[in-house]
Scaffold this active site. Structure first.
Site, mmCIF file in Angstrom:
data_model
loop_
_atom_site.group_PDB
_atom_site.id
_atom_site.type_symbol
_atom_site.label_atom_id
_atom_site.label_comp_id
_atom_site.label_asym_id
_atom_site.label_seq_id
_atom_site.Cartn_x
_atom_site.Cartn_y
_atom_site.Cartn_z
ATOM 1 N N SER B 16 31.461 11.683 6.663
ATOM 2 C CA SER B 16 32.085 11.923 7.963
ATOM 3 C C SER B 16 31.712 10.760 8.878
ATOM 4 O O SER B 16 31.825 9.607 8.491
ATOM 5 C CB SER B 16 31.630 13.277 8.479
ATOM 6 O OG SER B 16 32.128 13.522 9.746
ATOM 7 N N HIS B 43 36.188 12.959 6.613
ATOM 8 C CA HIS B 43 36.752 13.471 7.859
ATOM 9 C C HIS B 43 37.310 12.283 8.612
ATOM 10 O O HIS B 43 36.719 11.221 8.631
ATOM 11 C CB HIS B 43 35.667 14.118 8.720
ATOM 12 C CG HIS B 43 35.068 15.325 8.087
ATOM 13 N ND1 HIS B 43 33.838 15.810 8.438
ATOM 14 C CD2 HIS B 43 35.532 16.136 7.108
ATOM 15 C CE1 HIS B 43 33.569 16.887 7.716
ATOM 16 N NE2 HIS B 43 34.575 17.106 6.892
ATOM 17 N N ASP B 136 29.525 20.114 6.643
ATOM 18 C CA ASP B 136 30.534 20.205 5.593
ATOM 19 C C ASP B 136 30.146 19.284 4.434
ATOM 20 O O ASP B 136 29.735 18.153 4.653
ATOM 21 C CB ASP B 136 31.892 19.782 6.168
ATOM 22 C CG ASP B 136 33.026 19.997 5.182
ATOM 23 O OD1 ASP B 136 32.918 20.906 4.342
ATOM 24 O OD2 ASP B 136 34.021 19.256 5.270
#
Lengths: 280, 191
Positions: B16, B43, B136
């Site tokens: 991310s 992401h 995540d």
């Protein structure tokens, strides 16, 4: 019956309900089932038990394991393309037959109708919108959306119109916004155009007489495995006029045999006009 | 213990915040004939829809693509989860996409890509988690670990934001903790 697992469960579900998920992409449907088991804290055996007894439970289960994401003018590039390269060509026709297969809560249906109206041909379009899930279908028919969740709709609308037709109608031409009651409501002249019908692409034949000029089926077949996709595309193909358009999601494509029966231009799959004669 | 490339079928990478430049550097150094598919779930900012693949392709030694639904997973390619879709790996070595709700505020969700890869490839998978400001991916890495895949966590000392690697390290002890350069060397030296 074989040992119970997700696969055999789906076979049982098919027997005891009107739903058939056997041709769904395995890894993703199994994961969504697993989530149901975790959320409800039940075993697969218990799930099967309830499935056999309680039809209402099954309908709710289907709500949970199917996906109903949609938005007004989702993927704006697609709508710019459709407006400029497809809809402007269609307006010379006497009637324009459109089918939204897997319409969910209807935002895509209204997005499309708005563009047809901007081109002045709302009275020429014949729109059918179907979904497997009767709950979302009802929401689509009502044309009411939560303001809180969807307050950006007027912005998506304006952004799109800046790109395609800055002098077009305002958002308020199509929607009533009632912040006190948390509502964005599609105006009746638009809302009454589509005919909504529950239809299962997997299990049922196509129940319409007419052939279509445009079929939307966006982000629906991504949940099907390759064989099932082929089956469904075959049904579409048979119901399309020569030169008609199939609109898929931005990362979907046609595979196998039907790849050769369509040409892809931009984001649109066009049914080729080649005729193949078959002798029996 | 020597790690043989023949024991593996794919690499999955999650990242991310800060991971774009890490991935970009890794792909610039990976050898052009690297024979396993590399599947990346990153992401990205919602308004940055396009351009990611193009900018990675400029540097990468291996072609980078955003897969379409049901595309076959092929060696010698780098796959990036497309914007606004979850990316899953199916049992028949194909991708599938989904538009279901966000997971950990994210679509694509790293957990989904990693755990579906773990389900399909089981122990024949190398999972890598990079810098990121969100947990995540931690559960997905754990799945890979549970199925005996090879797990690598980016050394928090080299991360822009440590939340993602730390969340993973909280769940289990990976096979290796490495800097981005060490990860690239590890992959390049697999035989």
């Amino acid at each position: 019956m074989e040992k119970l697992n997700f696969k055999t469960y789906l076979e049982e579900l098919k027997k005891y309900s009107r739903y058939n998920f056997c041709g769904y992409s395995e890894n993703s449907i199994y994961r969504r089932l697993e989530k149901v088991l975790t959320d409800k804290r039940i075993s697969l055996e218990e799930l099967l038990d309830i499935t056999k007894k309680d039809q209402k439970f099954v309908d709710n289960l289907v709500d949970e394991i199917t996906v109903n994401t949609t938005d007004l003018f989702r993927d704006p590039d697609t709508w710019v393309y459709l407006y400029n390269h497809l809809y402007k060509k269609l307006i010379s026709k006497d009637t324009i037959n459109v089918w939204h297969a897997g319409c969910s809560t209807g935002q895509e249906v209204y997005s499309s109708l708005i563009l047809f109206n901007e081109l002045g041909v709302l009275d020429k379009v014949n729109v059918i919108a179907t979904d497997l899930n009767s709950k979302v279908l009802k929401a689509a028919q009502n044309g009411e959306y939560s303001y809180k969740i969807n307050k950006l709709y007027s912005k998506s609308y304006k952004d799109l119109f800046d790109r395609i037709n800055p002098d077009g109608n305002d958002f308020s031409h199509y929607f009533d916004v009632d912040i006190d009651n948390d509502l964005i409501k599609v105006k009746d002249f638009l809302r009454k155009v589509p005919k909504y019908k529950r239809h299962d692409l997997v299990e049922e034949d196509i129940p319409f007489y007419q052939k279509f000029d445009v079929i939307f089926c966006r982000n629906v077949m991504i949940y099907f495995d390759g064989d099932l996709q082929l089956n469904v595309v075959r049904k579409f193909f048979d119901k399309m006029n020569g030169g008609a358009s199939l609109i898929l999601g931005s990362h979907e494509s046609l595979h196998g045999f039907f790849k050769t029966r369509f040409t892809k231009k931009g984001l649109v799959y066009t049914k080729t006009n080649t005729f193949h004669y078959k002798y029996k | 213990m020597t790690v043989s490339i023949n024991d593996y079928k794919a690499i999955v990478i999650g990242g991310s915040a800060g991971s774009f430049s890490v991935v970009s550097k890794m792909l610039a150094k990976i050898k052009p004939d690297f024979k396993l598919p590399i599947i990346i779930c990153m992401h990205r900012l919602k308004h940055v829809r396009s351009g990611l693949v193009d900018s990675l392709n400029i540097k990468s030694n291996i072609p980078v693509v955003e897969p379409f639904d049901k595309d076959k997973i092929e060696p010698g390619k780098v796959y990036i989860a497309p914007s606004n879709y979850h990316l899953f790996i199916e049992f028949d070595n194909t991708f599938s996409l989904s538009t279901e709700g966000v997971h950990n505020h994210s679509r694509p969700a790293i957990d989904y890509t990693l755990s579906s890869a773990a389900t399909s490839f089981r122990g024949k998978l190398i999972g890598i988690i990079l810098t990121g400001a969100n947990k995540d991916g931690a559960q997905g890495m754990k799945q890979i670990h549970t199925k005996n895949g090879y797990t690598i966590v980016q050394d928090p000392k080299t991360c822009d934001i440590v939340t993602m690697p730390k969340a993973t390290l909280d769940l289990f002890t990976p096979k290796a903790i490495m800097s981005p350069d060490e990860i690239t060397n590890f992959l390049n030296n697999l035989e």
